[in-house]
Design a protein around this motif. Structure first.
Motif, PDB file in Angstrom:
ATOM      1  N   GLN A   1       0.851  -1.179   0.000  1.00  0.00           N
ATOM      2  CA  GLN A   1       0.000   0.000   0.000  1.00  0.00           C
ATOM      3  C   GLN A   1       0.887   1.230   0.000  1.00  0.00           C
ATOM      4  OE1 GLN A   1      -1.506  -1.534   3.768  1.00  0.00           O
ATOM      5  NE2 GLN A   1      -1.195   0.507   4.672  1.00  0.00           N
TER       6      GLN A   1
ATOM      7  N   GLU B   1      -4.083   7.047  -2.535  1.00  0.00           N
ATOM      8  CA  GLU B   1      -3.902   5.616  -2.803  1.00  0.00           C
ATOM      9  C   GLU B   1      -4.603   5.225  -4.097  1.00  0.00           C
ATOM     10  OE1 GLU B   1      -2.295   2.008  -1.956  1.00  0.00           O
ATOM     11  OE2 GLU B   1      -2.443   3.319  -0.209  1.00  0.00           O
TER      12      GLU B   1
ATOM     13  N   ARG C   1      -2.529   4.015  -7.584  1.00  0.00           N
ATOM     14  CA  ARG C   1      -2.452   2.553  -7.678  1.00  0.00           C
ATOM     15  C   ARG C   1      -2.263   2.070  -9.119  1.00  0.00           C
ATOM     16  NH1 ARG C   1      -7.103   1.411  -5.649  1.00  0.00           N
ATOM     17  NH2 ARG C   1      -6.380   1.381  -3.493  1.00  0.00           N
TER      18      ARG C   1
END
Length: 415
Positions: A271, A326, A330
């Motif tokens: 992550q 995030e 990604r």
């Protein structure tokens, strides 16, 4: 306890640009990083990444210590049964004067430092961060001199072995390739014409990238044992070997500066964020120096993080902002990491169907204009393959000096 809105840990190019970006956007920012060692390598900065650092004043600070990249050429030098035709990607095909610039990392670092000196709300402390504590309401960074500093958001830009990432408990997967990169700069008899050439060989890419004047930087990916032998050659023999590997397209060459080598590897994290923490650059992803993607991916991290934090100015480290970051990064990180890994491995394997597929893809790029233009736009700005290049890229790279004041509105969404 001292307090800042933003603490950036790590003084590489991506980390320093991130800190400068936050300070330029009005955040009270601290950059915690020991002085970086001298770096004779170069970096190509493309598309939106160039627009990002240009808006921060870095390109102007570089002055003439940069070279434009107008053409990127791929040459199949694998000497296998199925050989792909040479493919040239020209910036003029997508309405630009250049894809971006190439500059020595040392010159980029000096340009960033010059911009930092003119920025009032950015403090630089030449200290490493040794500890990190995260909670819902704040993050606390402990520097190596024992100073504790609280922040709304900590940005970990401290490299692929990031101490801040490990302190936050974010896992990563590391891997190695059976390759070594030889990195050096050369002078040459012929003008490079703002053309970068990437030769695909059986041991990996051999890439020449223009520098100012009749100079170029080279990234030569080789078998580790051969790399050790090449580096130990007498300068005259090594220069002839380099010219031969470039098929003499630039004539005779002479080595300009030190030669370095390093093993190739990659990494990927589970992550890109944790509570009050965001990863930028090689703290979140690393892969071989192929296709000028490494630093550009880190700068896209920086641009996205600054933009999203600006849209959440009341709490730039909030859960909502970090979830948005995030999600925004990604796809780009996964696709570029996988793409570079696949290309690098395809050069090393003798699997015939893989050779045919790779050659066919390059042939299609060379023959089909819309496909080639799609690839160029997508390489400059993820997502631009279908919708076209954004205004900021056209303003800073397309040669249009007018209307630059509108770029800032586009970048931060202010109207």
């Amino acid at each position: 306890m001292q307090r800042r809105q933003i603490i950036v840990v790590g003084g590489g190019l991506a980390g320093t640009a991130t800190a400068l970006g936050f300070a330029s956007a009005g955040f009270d920012t601290l950059l915690a990083a020991p002085k970086a060692p001298d770096d004779a390598r170069s970096s190509a900065i493309l598309g939106r990444c160039l627009a990002f650092i240009a808006e921060l004043g870095v390109v102007d600070a570089l002055g003439d210590r940069k070279a434009p990249l107008a053409v990127m050429r791929i040459v199949d030098d694998l000497q296998r049964l199925f050989r792909a035709p040479t493919v040239e990607f020209r910036a003029s095909e997508v309405g630009l004067s250049a894809f971006g610039i190439n500059a020595l990392n040392g010159d980029l670092a000096k340009a960033l430092e010059a911009c930092i000196e003119r920025t009032g709300n950015l403090e630089v402390r030449p200290l490493a961060a040794r500890d990190l504590a995260l909670s819902d309401d704040r993050a606390v960074v402990t520097l190596e001199d024992g100073t504790e500093i609280g922040a709304d958001l900590v940005v970990a830009a401290d490299g692929r072995h990031s101490a801040m990432r490990e302190a936050a408990g974010i896992g990563s997967r590391q891997w190695r390739y059976p390759q070594t990169a030889i990195v050096l700069n050369v002078e040459h008899k012929r003008d490079h014409g703002s053309v970068s050439t990437e030769f695909h060989t059986r041991t990996g890419p051999f890439t020449q990238v223009p520098l100012p004047g009749r100079r170029s930087s080279l990234v030569w990916v080789e078998d580790p044992k051969l790399a050790e032998l090449y580096v130990d050659l007498k300068p005259e023999k090594l220069e002839t070997t380099i010219a031969e590997k470039m098929h003499w397209i630039l004539g005779d060459v002479s080595i300009d500066g030190p030669i370095s080598r390093f093993p190739l590897g990659g990494s990927r994290v589970n992550q890109m964020t944790s509570t009050r923490l965001a990863l930028v650059g090689e703290a979140g992803h690393a892969f071989p120096p192929i296709g000028a993607q490494g630093l550009n991916l880190g700068l896209r991290d920086a641009e996205a993080l600054v933009r999203l934090a600006t849209e959440s100015r009341d709490d730039p480290g909030s859960r909502l902002m970090l979830r948005r970051y995030e999600a925004a990064r990604r796809g780009d990180v996964l696709s570029r990491t996988a793409g570079v890994d696949m290309l690098n491995r395809s050069l090393l394997m003798d699997f015939l169907p893989g050779q045919i597929a790779r050659s066919g893809t390059l042939a299609a790029m060379g023959l089909v204009g819309p496909l080639r233009q799609f690839a160029m736009r997508e390489g400059l700005v993820p997502g631009a393959g279908f919708v076209g290049l954004p205004r900021s890229v056209k303003k800073w790279i397309g040669g249009d000096e007018a209307g630059r004041e509108g770029v800032e509105q586009e970048r931060y969404g202010r109207h």
